[in-house]
Design a protein around this motif. Structure first.
Motif, mmCIF file in Angstrom:
data_model
loop_
_atom_site.group_PDB
_atom_site.id
_atom_site.type_symbol
_atom_site.label_atom_id
_atom_site.label_comp_id
_atom_site.label_asym_id
_atom_site.label_seq_id
_atom_site.Cartn_x
_atom_site.Cartn_y
_atom_site.Cartn_z
ATOM 1 N N MET A 1 -19.298 5.805 5.665
ATOM 2 C CA MET A 1 -17.856 5.715 5.829
ATOM 3 C C MET A 1 -17.445 6.527 7.049
ATOM 4 S SD MET A 1 -14.748 6.854 3.324
ATOM 5 C CE MET A 1 -15.139 8.568 3.418
ATOM 6 N N ASN A 2 -16.489 5.991 7.801
ATOM 7 C CA ASN A 2 -15.973 6.668 8.982
ATOM 8 C C ASN A 2 -14.607 7.261 8.629
ATOM 9 O OD1 ASN A 2 -14.516 7.102 11.480
ATOM 10 N ND2 ASN A 2 -16.190 5.998 12.488
ATOM 11 N N GLY A 3 -14.546 8.580 8.532
ATOM 12 C CA GLY A 3 -13.316 9.261 8.144
ATOM 13 C C GLY A 3 -12.180 9.087 9.124
ATOM 14 N N TRP A 4 -12.520 9.010 10.427
ATOM 15 C CA TRP A 4 -11.473 8.808 11.438
ATOM 16 C C TRP A 4 -10.767 7.466 11.209
ATOM 17 C CZ3 TRP A 4 -10.483 13.149 13.705
ATOM 18 C CH2 TRP A 4 -11.494 14.029 14.072
ATOM 19 N N LEU A 5 -11.591 6.420 11.007
ATOM 20 C CA LEU A 5 -11.003 5.090 10.803
ATOM 21 C C LEU A 5 -10.278 4.999 9.465
ATOM 22 C CD1 LEU A 5 -13.785 2.728 12.212
ATOM 23 C CD2 LEU A 5 -11.548 3.239 13.208
ATOM 24 N N LEU A 6 -10.811 5.658 8.451
ATOM 25 C CA LEU A 6 -10.147 5.648 7.152
ATOM 26 C C LEU A 6 -8.765 6.296 7.259
ATOM 27 C CD1 LEU A 6 -10.201 5.015 4.133
ATOM 28 C CD2 LEU A 6 -11.285 7.251 3.777
ATOM 29 N N THR A 7 -8.703 7.444 7.912
ATOM 30 C CA THR A 7 -7.418 8.132 8.078
ATOM 31 C C THR A 7 -6.465 7.290 8.928
ATOM 32 O OG1 THR A 7 -8.569 10.251 7.922
ATOM 33 C CG2 THR A 7 -6.320 10.288 8.794
ATOM 34 N N ALA A 8 -6.978 6.712 10.014
ATOM 35 C CA ALA A 8 -6.152 5.843 10.857
ATOM 36 C C ALA A 8 -5.642 4.647 10.055
ATOM 37 C CB ALA A 8 -6.947 5.371 12.073
ATOM 38 N N GLY A 9 -6.517 4.062 9.237
ATOM 39 C CA GLY A 9 -6.124 2.911 8.425
ATOM 40 C C GLY A 9 -5.061 3.255 7.398
ATOM 41 N N ILE A 10 -5.168 4.432 6.803
ATOM 42 C CA ILE A 10 -4.168 4.866 5.821
ATOM 43 C C ILE A 10 -2.819 5.084 6.500
ATOM 44 C CG2 ILE A 10 -3.508 6.777 4.296
ATOM 45 C CD1 ILE A 10 -6.558 6.996 3.601
ATOM 46 N N ILE A 11 -2.830 5.742 7.660
ATOM 47 C CA ILE A 11 -1.571 5.948 8.394
ATOM 48 C C ILE A 11 -0.999 4.613 8.849
ATOM 49 C CG2 ILE A 11 -0.497 6.987 10.443
ATOM 50 C CD1 ILE A 11 -2.633 9.224 10.226
ATOM 51 N N ALA A 12 -1.872 3.715 9.310
ATOM 52 C CA ALA A 12 -1.415 2.389 9.741
ATOM 53 C C ALA A 12 -0.810 1.611 8.574
ATOM 54 C CB ALA A 12 -2.574 1.614 10.365
ATOM 55 N N ALA A 13 -1.426 1.697 7.400
ATOM 56 C CA ALA A 13 -0.888 0.999 6.223
ATOM 57 C C ALA A 13 0.460 1.593 5.816
ATOM 58 C CB ALA A 13 -1.884 1.083 5.068
ATOM 59 N N ALA A 14 0.583 2.915 5.882
ATOM 60 C CA ALA A 14 1.868 3.562 5.576
ATOM 61 C C ALA A 14 2.924 3.132 6.592
ATOM 62 C CB ALA A 14 1.710 5.080 5.574
ATOM 63 N N THR A 15 2.529 3.036 7.848
ATOM 64 C CA THR A 15 3.442 2.590 8.900
ATOM 65 C C THR A 15 3.922 1.173 8.621
ATOM 66 O OG1 THR A 15 2.333 4.009 10.510
ATOM 67 C CG2 THR A 15 3.661 2.209 11.390
ATOM 68 N N THR A 16 3.004 0.322 8.197
ATOM 69 C CA THR A 16 3.377 -1.060 7.862
ATOM 70 C C THR A 16 4.387 -1.094 6.726
ATOM 71 O OG1 THR A 16 1.164 -1.785 8.515
ATOM 72 C CG2 THR A 16 2.455 -3.308 7.168
ATOM 73 N N LEU A 17 4.149 -0.306 5.717
ATOM 74 C CA LEU A 17 5.055 -0.251 4.565
ATOM 75 C C LEU A 17 6.439 0.262 4.982
ATOM 76 C CD1 LEU A 17 5.326 -0.695 1.530
ATOM 77 C CD2 LEU A 17 4.530 1.645 1.209
ATOM 78 N N ILE A 18 6.470 1.316 5.779
ATOM 79 C CA ILE A 18 7.746 1.864 6.260
ATOM 80 C C ILE A 18 8.464 0.834 7.127
ATOM 81 C CG2 ILE A 18 8.792 3.617 7.761
ATOM 82 C CD1 ILE A 18 6.485 5.504 6.759
ATOM 83 N N HIS A 19 7.718 0.177 8.003
ATOM 84 C CA HIS A 19 8.298 -0.851 8.880
ATOM 85 C C HIS A 19 8.948 -1.958 8.049
ATOM 86 C CE1 HIS A 19 8.569 -3.799 12.146
ATOM 87 N NE2 HIS A 19 8.034 -4.662 11.289
ATOM 88 N N ALA A 20 8.223 -2.430 7.056
ATOM 89 C CA ALA A 20 8.707 -3.569 6.265
ATOM 90 C C ALA A 20 9.881 -3.208 5.365
ATOM 91 C CB ALA A 20 7.566 -4.142 5.433
#
Length: 124
Positions: free
Chosen positions: A1-20
């Protein structure tokens, strides 16, 4: 598992939720209720949904890449460049506006920039 990508993905998913959700209420509803003519109004509405789709797809990709043994570097760099470009656009528009405390008026860059940086860090 790549922690950098996991953290980026979680922030990106939160951003998507906030955007929507929040963005939909504070940006799309006023836009659709405005007296702007139909063509630019509907074009901006479509662009809003295109960004929503883009944020969703890229956050899913980041989360999937986080659990891949050898993530595709070109894809990872592409997603990082995309988020960096989005952050820079928000910063440029915000800093060129005549607003008090401009960096807080359009704070979206604060979520977009970390995704770009974390995603790039995953390639090192």
């Amino acid at each position: 598992m790549n922690g950098w990508l996991l953290t980026a993905g979680i922030i990106a998913a939160a951003t998507t939720l906030i955007h929507a959700t929040v963005g939909g209420q504070s940006v799309v509803r006023p836009l659709l209720g405005s007296k702007m003519t139909a063509e630019p109004k509907r074009t901006l509405h479509v662009v809003w949904h295109m960004v929503t789709a883009d944020l969703l797809i890229s956050s899913i990709a980041l989360l999937a890449l986080a659990f891949t043994t050898q993530p595709s570097t070109p894809l990872v760099v592409f997603i990082a460049a995309q988020y960096l470009a989005y952050a820079l656009v928000f910063l440029i528009v915000t800093l060129t506006a005549d607003w008090p405390r401009p960096l807080l008026q359009l704070p979206q860059w604060m979520l977009l920039l970390p995704v770009a940086v974390l995603t790039l860090l995953s390639t090192m």
